[in-house]
Design an enzyme around this catalytic site. Structure first.
Site, PDB file in Angstrom:
ATOM      1  CE1 TYR A 114      -4.233  -0.838  -0.505  1.00 19.75           C
ATOM      2  CE2 TYR A 114      -3.559  -2.729   0.656  1.00 19.75           C
ATOM      3  CZ  TYR A 114      -4.324  -2.356  -0.037  1.00 19.75           C
ATOM      4  OH  TYR A 114      -5.488  -2.973  -0.538  1.00 19.75           O
ATOM      5  CD  GLN A 174     -15.446  -1.680  -9.672  1.00 18.64           C
ATOM      6  OE1 GLN A 174     -15.120  -2.904  -9.210  1.00 18.64           O
ATOM      7  NE2 GLN A 174     -15.554  -1.526 -10.833  1.00 18.64           N
ATOM      8  CG  ASN A 175     -10.546   3.173 -10.006  1.00 15.38           C
ATOM      9  OD1 ASN A 175     -10.596   2.023 -10.213  1.00 15.38           O
ATOM     10  ND2 ASN A 175     -10.334   4.051 -11.124  1.00 15.38           N
ATOM     11  CG  ASP A 233      -7.332   6.944  -8.704  1.00 19.52           C
ATOM     12  OD1 ASP A 233      -8.512   7.426  -8.936  1.00 19.52           O
ATOM     13  OD2 ASP A 233      -6.942   5.745  -9.738  1.00 19.52           O
ATOM     14  CG  HIS A 265     -13.789  -1.465  -3.950  1.00 18.38           C
ATOM     15  ND1 HIS A 265     -13.481  -1.923  -5.183  1.00 18.38           N
ATOM     16  CD2 HIS A 265     -15.020  -2.259  -3.639  1.00 18.38           C
ATOM     17  CE1 HIS A 265     -14.244  -2.540  -5.638  1.00 18.38           C
ATOM     18  NE2 HIS A 265     -15.384  -2.920  -4.440  1.00 18.38           N
ATOM     19  CB  CYS A 301     -10.260   0.349  17.704  1.00 22.64           C
ATOM     20  SG  CYS A 301      -9.310   1.893  17.275  1.00 22.64           S
ATOM     21  CB  CYS A 340      -4.194   1.675  16.791  1.00 18.56           C
ATOM     22  SG  CYS A 340      -5.785   2.589  17.731  1.00 18.56           S
ATOM     23  N   GLY A 378     -13.551   0.945 -18.134  1.00 24.25           N
ATOM     24  CA  GLY A 378     -12.222   0.140 -17.449  1.00 24.25           C
ATOM     25  C   GLY A 378     -12.462  -0.591 -16.214  1.00 24.25           C
TER      26      GLY A 378
HETATM   27  C1  BJW Z   1      -8.807  -0.351 -19.711  1.00 26.70           C
HETATM   28  C2  BJW Z   1      -7.642   0.324 -19.992  1.00 26.70           C
HETATM   29  C3  BJW Z   1      -7.953   1.691 -20.713  1.00 26.70           C
HETATM   30  C4  BJW Z   1      -7.005  -1.289 -19.269  1.00 26.70           C
HETATM   31  N1  BJW Z   1      -9.254   2.040 -20.919  1.00 26.70           N
HETATM   32  N2  BJW Z   1     -10.152   0.222 -19.935  1.00 26.70           N
HETATM   33  C5  BJW Z   1     -21.003 -12.551  -5.726  1.00 26.70           C
HETATM   34  C6  BJW Z   1     -21.794 -11.396  -4.940  1.00 26.70           C
HETATM   35  C7  BJW Z   1     -21.064 -10.854  -3.819  1.00 26.70           C
HETATM   36  C8  BJW Z   1     -19.616 -11.165  -3.504  1.00 26.70           C
HETATM   37  C9  BJW Z   1     -19.166 -11.984  -4.113  1.00 26.70           C
HETATM   38  C10 BJW Z   1     -19.530 -12.809  -5.030  1.00 26.70           C
HETATM   39  N3  BJW Z   1     -18.630 -13.903  -5.181  1.00 26.70           N
HETATM   40  C11 BJW Z   1     -17.380 -13.491  -4.517  1.00 26.70           C
HETATM   41  C12 BJW Z   1     -17.840 -12.464  -3.818  1.00 26.70           C
HETATM   42  C13 BJW Z   1     -16.755 -11.962  -2.938  1.00 26.70           C
HETATM   43  C14 BJW Z   1     -15.817 -10.883  -3.279  1.00 26.70           C
HETATM   44  C15 BJW Z   1     -15.572 -10.735  -4.988  1.00 26.70           C
HETATM   45  O1  BJW Z   1     -16.309 -10.306  -5.650  1.00 26.70           O
HETATM   46  N4  BJW Z   1     -14.838 -11.764  -5.543  1.00 26.70           N
HETATM   47  C16 BJW Z   1     -14.542 -11.905  -6.743  1.00 26.70           C
HETATM   48  C17 BJW Z   1     -12.995 -11.979  -7.093  1.00 26.70           C
HETATM   49  C18 BJW Z   1     -15.431 -12.915  -7.382  1.00 26.70           C
HETATM   50  N5  BJW Z   1     -16.210  -9.543  -3.034  1.00 26.70           N
HETATM   51  C19 BJW Z   1     -16.036  -8.870  -1.894  1.00 26.70           C
HETATM   52  O2  BJW Z   1     -15.545  -9.635  -0.935  1.00 26.70           O
HETATM   53  C20 BJW Z   1     -16.611  -7.758  -1.518  1.00 26.70           C
HETATM   54  N6  BJW Z   1     -17.287  -7.565  -0.279  1.00 26.70           N
HETATM   55  C21 BJW Z   1     -18.628  -8.291  -0.214  1.00 26.70           C
HETATM   56  O3  BJW Z   1     -19.022  -9.161  -1.056  1.00 26.70           O
HETATM   57  O4  BJW Z   1     -18.804  -8.239   1.370  1.00 26.70           O
HETATM   58  C22 BJW Z   1     -20.035  -9.112   1.648  1.00 26.70           C
HETATM   59  C23 BJW Z   1     -19.985  -9.015   3.012  1.00 26.70           C
HETATM   60  C24 BJW Z   1     -21.361  -8.621   3.742  1.00 26.70           C
HETATM   61  C25 BJW Z   1     -21.474  -8.377   4.943  1.00 26.70           C
HETATM   62  C26 BJW Z   1     -20.279  -8.794   5.962  1.00 26.70           C
HETATM   63  C27 BJW Z   1     -19.169  -9.039   5.399  1.00 26.70           C
HETATM   64  C28 BJW Z   1     -19.075  -9.212   4.031  1.00 26.70           C
HETATM   65  C29 BJW Z   1     -15.543  -6.725  -1.231  1.00 26.70           C
HETATM   66  C30 BJW Z   1     -14.837  -6.525  -2.505  1.00 26.70           C
HETATM   67  C31 BJW Z   1     -13.416  -5.524  -2.498  1.00 26.70           C
HETATM   68  C32 BJW Z   1     -12.697  -5.465  -3.433  1.00 26.70           C
HETATM   69  N7  BJW Z   1     -11.371  -5.036  -3.059  1.00 26.70           N
HETATM   70  C33 BJW Z   1     -10.474  -4.616  -4.184  1.00 26.70           C
HETATM   71  C34 BJW Z   1      -8.997  -3.777  -3.632  1.00 26.70           C
HETATM   72  C35 BJW Z   1      -9.268  -2.570  -2.996  1.00 26.70           C
HETATM   73  C36 BJW Z   1      -8.430  -1.886  -2.523  1.00 26.70           C
HETATM   74  C37 BJW Z   1      -7.096  -1.681  -3.235  1.00 26.70           C
HETATM   75  O5  BJW Z   1      -7.267  -0.907  -4.303  1.00 26.70           O
HETATM   76  O6  BJW Z   1      -6.113  -2.159  -2.819  1.00 26.70           O
HETATM   77  O7  BJW Z   1     -11.049  -3.617  -5.275  1.00 26.70           O
HETATM   78  S1  BJW Z   1      -9.766  -6.010  -5.150  1.00 26.70           S
HETATM   79  C38 BJW Z   1      -9.714  -4.892  -6.784  1.00 26.70           C
HETATM   80  O8  BJW Z   1     -10.810  -5.331  -7.543  1.00 26.70           O
HETATM   81  C39 BJW Z   1     -10.019  -3.700  -6.169  1.00 26.70           C
HETATM   82  C40 BJW Z   1     -10.832  -3.126  -7.475  1.00 26.70           C
HETATM   83  O9  BJW Z   1     -11.602  -1.914  -7.243  1.00 26.70           O
HETATM   84  C41 BJW Z   1     -11.645  -4.347  -8.092  1.00 26.70           C
HETATM   85  C42 BJW Z   1     -12.004  -4.339  -9.468  1.00 26.70           C
HETATM   86  O10 BJW Z   1     -11.115  -4.320 -10.036  1.00 26.70           O
HETATM   87  P1  BJW Z   1     -11.263  -3.446 -11.426  1.00 26.70           P
HETATM   88  O11 BJW Z   1     -11.182  -1.994 -11.361  1.00 26.70           O
HETATM   89  O12 BJW Z   1     -12.195  -3.829 -12.498  1.00 26.70           O
HETATM   90  O13 BJW Z   1      -9.837  -3.784 -12.509  1.00 26.70           O
HETATM   91  P2  BJW Z   1      -9.314  -4.872 -13.127  1.00 26.70           P
HETATM   92  O14 BJW Z   1      -7.874  -4.882 -13.036  1.00 26.70           O
HETATM   93  O15 BJW Z   1      -9.901  -6.622 -12.926  1.00 26.70           O
HETATM   94  O16 BJW Z   1      -9.765  -4.552 -14.571  1.00 26.70           O
HETATM   95  C43 BJW Z   1      -9.242  -3.358 -15.166  1.00 26.70           C
HETATM   96  C44 BJW Z   1     -10.111  -3.376 -16.756  1.00 26.70           C
HETATM   97  O17 BJW Z   1      -9.773  -2.199 -17.109  1.00 26.70           O
HETATM   98  C45 BJW Z   1      -9.678  -4.715 -17.647  1.00 26.70           C
HETATM   99  O18 BJW Z   1     -11.181  -4.959 -18.067  1.00 26.70           O
HETATM  100  C46 BJW Z   1      -9.060  -3.937 -18.783  1.00 26.70           C
HETATM  101  O19 BJW Z   1      -9.260  -4.392 -19.973  1.00 26.70           O
HETATM  102  C47 BJW Z   1      -9.466  -2.331 -18.589  1.00 26.70           C
HETATM  103  N8  BJW Z   1      -8.403  -1.385 -19.099  1.00 26.70           N
HETATM  104  N9  BJW Z   1      -6.495  -0.518 -19.878  1.00 26.70           N
HETATM  105  C48 BJW Z   1     -10.003   1.384 -20.605  1.00 26.70           C
HETATM  106  N10 BJW Z   1      -6.775   2.166 -21.139  1.00 26.70           N
HETATM  107 ZN    ZN Z   2      -7.238   0.679  17.329  1.00 29.19          ZN
END
Ligand code: BJW
Ligand code: ZN
Length: 247
Positions: A69, A103-104, A106, A121, A132, A151, A191
């Site tokens: 990070y 979702q970003n 930044d 996110h 905490c 903390c 994206g």
């Molecule tokens: C271009 C380009 C250009 C390239 N122009 N385009 C079904 C239902 C609900 C949940 C789940 C489910 N199945 C599984 C889950 C759980 C899980 C999940 O979804 N897992 C999957 C892997 C299947 N989800 C979770 O755990 C979420 N929480 C949750 O469900 O909670 C339930 C709950 C309820 C009550 C109590 C407790 C729990 C949380 C998800 C958190 C995701 N976090 C991250 C990290 C964030 C922090 C950080 O940045 O470090 O978020 S993971 C990562 O993936 C990040 C992103 O926001 C996210 C999405 O990625 P993104 O943005 O789509 O990026 P890429 O790389 O995948 O794609 C880039 C795209 O750009 C590509 O398509 C390229 O082609 C394109 N591109 N250049 C335009 N120039």
């Molecule tokens: Zn604390």
């Protein structure tokens, strides 16, 4: 780029009063920020994302997650909004009711001119206690350290204020994004691979409620499959072209 597709997308946006824009890492790729899953630049190809962005990963190696990070805070601090971010802000200004959802972690949409952004996110550069949840101001020395600070209230480890896999989504932001998606006439998806839920539900929800889905992504993925219009081009090129084609 296919000019007919660009003009078609511009017409759809021009005619809509209620638009939601949902973005993922790809919109910031042309600002030099790595995506998560692209074969060339994706963070997942170099690291195991589930080990870095999860409670399990943090507990098993907090230093590794901290350093990942910290490095990204540095990269994102240096990045500038690209023409795609600026074009989205222009579309926002031309639309009566525009909701920006990202979702970003930044802040390039804000810096590109979008006034109000729903962050699903979290935000990089903000930190909190993993136990905490109190906010924590990280010093430069702490940021470059090998291990996260503790903390002062509960001695828990400090972490980035983002949403990891398995963690609950921020309720207010998710509610606002959900309602706007249910009610919009057009959803502009930019994206994102569309594989992370619940963010990936939003285009499905919008579509089920009659919205037109425009997907801007060089690749054909989950969103392109269900979109009404897929523009296979980088967003830094496609979005300014759409703005130029809007009346
Ligand atoms: C271009 C380009 C250009 C390239 N122009 N385009 C079904 C239902 C609900 C949940 C789940 C489910 N199945 C599984 C889950 C759980 C899980 C999940 O979804 N897992 C999957 C892997 C299947 N989800 C979770 O755990 C979420 N929480 C949750 O469900 O909670 C339930 C709950 C309820 C009550 C109590 C407790 C729990 C949380 C998800 C958190 C995701 N976090 C991250 C990290 C964030 C922090 C950080 O940045 O470090 O978020 S993971 C990562 O993936 C990040 C992103 O926001 C996210 C999405 O990625 P993104 O943005 O789509 O990026 P890429 O790389 O995948 O794609 C880039 C795209 O750009 C590509 O398509 C390229 O082609 C394109 N591109 N250049 C335009 N120039
Ligand atoms: Zn604390």
């Amino acid at each position: 780029m296919n000019q007919e597709l660009i003009k078609y997308a511009a017409k759809i946006l021009e005619r809509a009063d209620r638009v939601v824009c949902l973005t993922g890492a790809g919109v910031s790729a042309e600002s030099g920020i790595s995506t998560f899953r692209d074969p060339e630049t994706g963070l997942w190809t170099k690291f195991n994302l589930e080990e870095l962005a999860s409670q399990e990963g943090f507990r098993s190696d907090p230093g590794k997650v901290w350093r990942w990070y910290a490095a990204r805070v540095g990269d994102m601090g240096k990045a500038q909004p690209n023409p795609g971010h600026v074009a989205i802000a222009e579309i926002a200004q031309r639309t009566e009711d525009f909701t920006m959802v990202t979702q970003n972690v930044d802040n390039l949409h804000e810096r590109g001119g979008c006034e109000s952004v729903i962050h699903l996110h979290g935000t990089i550069g903000k930190f909190r206690c993993n136990e905490c949840t109190r906010d924590y101001d990280v010093s430069d020395d702490e940021l470059t350290a090998d291990q996260p600070p503790h903390c002062p209230h509960c001695n828990g480890l400090v972490r980035a204020d983002v949403v990891w896999f398995g963690e609950a989504m921020p309720r207010l932001q998710m509610d606002r994004a959900w309602k706007a998606s249910e009610n919009c006439q057009v959803m502009l998806v930019v994206g994102t691979s569309g594989i992370v839920y619940p963010a990936a539900y939003l285009p499905l929800l919008a579509s089920e409620n009659g919205a037109t889905i425009i997907d801007i992504n060089p690749d054909y993925g989950e969103i392109s499959r269900m979109a009404d219009v897929h523009i296979p081009a980088p967003s830094g090129e496609a979005l300014p072209a759409i703005v130029a084609a809007m009346g």
